[in-house]
Enzyme design. Structure first.
Site, PDB file in Angstrom:
ATOM      1  N   CYS A  86       0.836  -1.198   0.000  1.00 33.60           N
ATOM      2  CA  CYS A  86       0.000   0.000   0.000  1.00 33.60           C
ATOM      3  C   CYS A  86       0.880   1.260   0.000  1.00 33.60           C
ATOM      4  O   CYS A  86       1.548   1.526  -0.987  1.00 33.60           O
ATOM      5  CB  CYS A  86      -0.975  -0.052   1.172  1.00 33.60           C
ATOM      6  SG  CYS A  86      -2.370   1.073   0.975  1.00 33.60           S
ATOM      7  N   HIS A 203      -3.685  -5.535   0.788  1.00 34.54           N
ATOM      8  CA  HIS A 203      -3.132  -5.854   2.107  1.00 34.54           C
ATOM      9  C   HIS A 203      -3.223  -7.352   2.397  1.00 34.54           C
ATOM     10  O   HIS A 203      -4.226  -7.799   2.958  1.00 34.54           O
ATOM     11  CB  HIS A 203      -3.913  -5.099   3.186  1.00 34.54           C
ATOM     12  CG  HIS A 203      -3.656  -3.634   3.191  1.00 34.54           C
ATOM     13  ND1 HIS A 203      -2.550  -3.069   3.793  1.00 34.54           N
ATOM     14  CD2 HIS A 203      -4.343  -2.602   2.657  1.00 34.54           C
ATOM     15  CE1 HIS A 203      -2.578  -1.758   3.636  1.00 34.54           C
ATOM     16  NE2 HIS A 203      -3.658  -1.446   2.945  1.00 34.54           N
ATOM     17  N   GLU A 205      -1.581  -8.781   4.705  1.00 33.45           N
ATOM     18  CA  GLU A 205      -1.442  -8.939   6.158  1.00 33.45           C
ATOM     19  C   GLU A 205      -2.783  -8.862   6.882  1.00 33.45           C
ATOM     20  O   GLU A 205      -2.873  -9.237   8.050  1.00 33.45           O
ATOM     21  CB  GLU A 205      -0.455  -7.895   6.712  1.00 33.45           C
ATOM     22  CG  GLU A 205      -0.972  -6.467   6.865  1.00 33.45           C
ATOM     23  CD  GLU A 205      -0.943  -5.643   5.589  1.00 33.45           C
ATOM     24  OE1 GLU A 205      -0.902  -6.233   4.491  1.00 33.45           O
ATOM     25  OE2 GLU A 205      -0.980  -4.405   5.684  1.00 33.45           O
TER      26      GLU A 205
END
Lengths: 226, 79
Positions: A86, A203, A205
């Site tokens: 990002c 993302h 994660e």
């Protein structure tokens, strides 16, 4: 695997990415943006998501010139692994480690939703735990994720197989609707020429534990830690 | 000395903000505006021996930080 997560003023996803890395077995250090060096033995430098320097001037522009980025550039030049997620992807483009730039989303809105991606190749240090063409379910959350590069650069990226992920629908088809930020060729992630630097807008994660609603992001961290 | 730097998007680079402003002007009934491209203006105070030295400093500032030359052009005016 020893990962160093670089924290800039305004980064806000450093704990999430550190947690994801640890879940996959990596050792994680946090590095402040003003540090001129990465910890000795760093295998992977990570630039986390957020709004470094408040997105002033251009997203990632000021962070891209921070002292720690000289260390990240030197690490990359030695063949070390670098992952930018990002805002981290924006920083990599601004710092010259990756080609192109992330422009304002074509619909002018901050987009924040679940997003399916197609894994374009699996013979890399970042994606070996995935299957070729696999559709993974992760998240996007950004206002400036519209990937742009001039025609020659774009042709080179495509010709050298440097697209890591593309925005796609649930079946893996690249559609205009699935590419909501308007990125050229639906590009969601790009590798450097040497393949050791990856920048991506989505993302992974966010989705590393079933409790949170998905585990498709886990493959990226498992690949790195393998 | 005072200087102004104007940063604009290169031709062909999509400008969603410019398009939105264009549409807003139309909806406000402002006639005759065919297109809008949004850019940035930086007003700077520069210490330099002469105009040429100031321009060299400003060019460095543009190349290093103020403009992303992948998508932006810059123009320097010494005022």
């Amino acid at each position: 695997m020893h990962a160093a997560v670089v924290v800039f003023p305004g980064s806000n996803r450093e704990s999430d990415v550190a947690r994801a890395l640890r879940l996959s077995g990596a050792r994680v250090s946090m590095v402040w943006h003003a540090d001129p060096d990465l910890p000795a033995g760093t295998d992977l430098a990570v630039l986390p998501g957020g709004f470094s320097y408040g997105d002033y001037l251009r997203c990632g522009a000021i962070a891209g010139r921070a002292a720690a980025m000289d260390a990240v550039r030197a690490h990359a030049a030695r063949g070390g692994l670098v992952l930018g997620i990002c805002n981290g992807f924006q920083i990599l483009c601004e710092s010259g480690l990756l080609p192109g730039v992330l422009m304002r989303n074509v619909n002018r809105r901050f987009i924040c939703h679940r997003q399916t991606l197609r894994v374009e190749r699996t013979d890399t240090r970042f994606t070996s735990a995935y299957k070729q063409g696999q559709v993974i379910d992760v998240c996007v959350a950004h206002g400036e994720g519209n990937y742009f590069a001039d025609p020659d650069t774009l042709a080179r990226i495509e010709g050298e197989g440097r697209v890591a992920f593309r925005y796609c629908d649930a079946a893996g088809t690249i559609t205009v609707e699935a590419n909501r930020n308007g990125s050229l060729n639906a590009i969601a992630g790009v590798y450097s020429e040497g393949g050791n630097v990856l920048g991506m807008m989505p993302h992974p994660e966010n989705f590393v534990e079933g409790l949170i609603g998905g585990t498709d992001g886990r493959g990226l961290f498992d690949s790195l830690a393998a | 000395m005072k200087a102004r730097i104007i940063v604009t998007l290169k031709t062909g680079v999509l400008d969603p903000q410019g398009k939105a402003i264009e549409a807003a002007l139309r909806s406000l009934g402002v006639e005759g505006v065919d297109s809008v491209r949004q850019g940035k203006v930086f007003d700077l105070e520069v210490s330099a021996a002469d105009g040429a030295a100031a321009e060299a400093t400003l060019r460095t500032a543009c190349e290093k930080l103020l403009a992303n030359t992948v998508v932006e052009n810059y123009a320097i005016e010494i005022l």
